[in-house]
Scaffold this motif. Structure first.
Motif, mmCIF file in Angstrom:
data_model
loop_
_atom_site.group_PDB
_atom_site.id
_atom_site.type_symbol
_atom_site.label_atom_id
_atom_site.label_comp_id
_atom_site.label_asym_id
_atom_site.label_seq_id
_atom_site.Cartn_x
_atom_site.Cartn_y
_atom_site.Cartn_z
ATOM 1 N N ARG A 63 0.841 -1.191 0.000
ATOM 2 C CA ARG A 63 0.000 0.000 0.000
ATOM 3 C C ARG A 63 0.874 1.238 0.000
ATOM 4 O O ARG A 63 0.770 2.094 0.846
ATOM 5 C CB ARG A 63 -0.838 -0.035 1.267
ATOM 6 N N GLY A 64 1.781 1.300 -0.947
ATOM 7 C CA GLY A 64 2.739 2.399 -1.000
ATOM 8 C C GLY A 64 3.872 2.134 -0.036
ATOM 9 O O GLY A 64 3.708 1.444 0.963
ATOM 10 N N GLY A 65 5.040 2.641 -0.360
ATOM 11 C CA GLY A 65 6.182 2.441 0.520
ATOM 12 C C GLY A 65 7.482 2.796 -0.165
ATOM 13 O O GLY A 65 7.499 3.445 -1.206
ATOM 14 N N VAL A 66 8.564 2.348 0.442
ATOM 15 C CA VAL A 66 9.902 2.619 -0.070
ATOM 16 C C VAL A 66 10.634 1.300 -0.235
ATOM 17 O O VAL A 66 10.659 0.469 0.670
ATOM 18 C CB VAL A 66 10.689 3.541 0.892
ATOM 19 N N LEU A 67 11.223 1.105 -1.410
ATOM 20 C CA LEU A 67 12.022 -0.084 -1.700
ATOM 21 C C LEU A 67 13.478 0.334 -1.720
ATOM 22 O O LEU A 67 13.835 1.331 -2.365
ATOM 23 C CB LEU A 67 11.629 -0.675 -3.053
#
Length: 153
Positions: A63-67
């Motif tokens: 649900r959206g984020g940072v990789l």
């Protein structure tokens, strides 16, 4: 390669022996193989897939984020919310229902927080107004000059 997917409250997935990861950012889909250069990107709501050394696949809806890719062998995803499944078809209805529940609970929390903030501001305003009503206004500059107090201080 190792994949770690977390949310603020849970470790959603930790997999070792990953051969390939596919994810998506605002520029489109991309793949990550062992030895990939260090890399950071923002993920929208999307499905991240991977294939292990044993040929098995895994799927997680983020649900959206940072990789983040570190050292070519560690891929970390910090997501607002995530739902894990062994089969892509399982992500459908179950994941959407889970994410909708999260959205509703976040909306309720945000509304409660806003109401509390407004109530606090109103109370502060009442206290400040009652303090002003209880005191007489300070003398104006003209009044001080007329009294001769302006020359003294």
């Amino acid at each position: 390669m190792r994949l770690v997917v977390t949310t603020p409250t849970a470790l959603v997935e930790e997999v070792a022996g990953v051969r390939h990861i596919r994810a998506e950012d605002e520029t489109g889909a991309f793949g990550i193989l062992p030895g990939h250069a260090d890399f950071v990107t923002v993920l929208p709501v999307s499905v991240v897939t991977w294939r292990g050394e044993d040929g098995g696949e895994g799927f997680v809806l983020v649900r959206g984020g940072v990789l983040t890719v570190r050292g070519g062998d560690l891929v970390e995803i910090a997501a607002r919310g995530a739902y894990r499944a062994d089969d892509l078809a399982d992500l459908g209805d179950d994941a959407l229902a889970a994410l909708e529940r999260l959205d509703v609970s976040e909306d309720e929390a945000r509304t409660s927080e806003t109401r509390l903030h407004l109530a606090t501001m109103r109370q502060i305003e009442r206290v400040l107004q009652s303090g002003r009503q209880g005191k007489s206004a300070p003398p104006s500059l003209d009044q001080r000059r007329a009294d001769g107090s302006a020359a003294n201080g």
